[in-house]
Write a protein that holds these residues in place. Sequence first.
Motif, short mmCIF file in Angstrom:
data_model
loop_
_atom_site.label_atom_id
_atom_site.label_comp_id
_atom_site.label_asym_id
_atom_site.label_seq_id
_atom_site.Cartn_x
_atom_site.Cartn_y
_atom_site.Cartn_z
N GLN A 25 30.40 20.40 50.40
CA GLN A 25 28.98 20.26 50.16
C GLN A 25 28.37 21.74 49.66
OE1 GLN A 25 28.06 19.14 54.24
NE2 GLN A 25 28.04 16.96 53.60
N ILE A 26 29.23 22.89 50.16
CA ILE A 26 28.51 24.17 49.58
C ILE A 26 28.98 24.13 48.06
CG2 ILE A 26 29.24 26.58 49.65
CD1 ILE A 26 29.76 26.20 52.70
N VAL A 31 26.71 24.17 42.48
CA VAL A 31 26.66 23.69 41.09
C VAL A 31 25.24 23.08 40.80
CG1 VAL A 31 27.71 21.60 39.65
CG2 VAL A 31 29.16 23.03 41.07
N MET A 32 24.60 22.31 41.77
CA MET A 32 23.14 21.94 41.71
C MET A 32 22.21 22.76 41.31
SD MET A 32 23.67 18.52 41.80
CE MET A 32 22.02 18.05 42.17
N GLY A 36 24.37 22.49 37.12
CA GLY A 36 25.50 21.91 36.81
C GLY A 36 26.59 22.83 35.60
N ALA A 37 25.82 24.16 35.38
CA ALA A 37 26.58 25.11 34.41
C ALA A 37 28.10 25.43 34.84
CB ALA A 37 25.67 26.09 34.20
N TRP A 38 28.47 25.46 35.94
CA TRP A 38 29.47 26.33 36.42
C TRP A 38 30.85 25.09 36.55
CZ3 TRP A 38 26.94 29.02 41.03
CH2 TRP A 38 26.41 29.94 40.66
N ASP A 39 31.30 24.89 35.37
CA ASP A 39 32.35 23.73 35.51
C ASP A 39 33.53 24.15 36.12
OD1 ASP A 39 30.89 22.27 33.65
OD2 ASP A 39 31.67 23.14 31.87
#
Length: 101
Positions: A25-26, A31-32, A36-39
């Motif tokens: 969840q963390i 990411v949210m 979503g930029a952190w693949d």
Amino acid sequence: MSLDLRVWPVHSAPICADGPREAFQIRRRLVMAAQGAWDLADHWIPVWISFGDSWRRGDEPLPWAAHRTLWEALDRRAEHVRFRRRLGGVPPLQAPLEQAG
């Protein structure tokens, strides 16, 4: 340990009833928040950092120097860590005392 900061992986922290779910969840919230930029987030290991006894002065709040020390330590590893500067946290994480030696 020389800074008296202790790292606890969320998935195995003693204060988590369901650590793996909490870690997921963390990671998802981070990411949210980044749209979503952190693949790389799939490989992240969320951790909590606890201040050791040398930072504490009874029931007084932690000194600003403690937070500054933490943020400077994280900045030195900026290529390997993602973090947000914020105050807040989790219940105190108790670690066994180490033998001086």
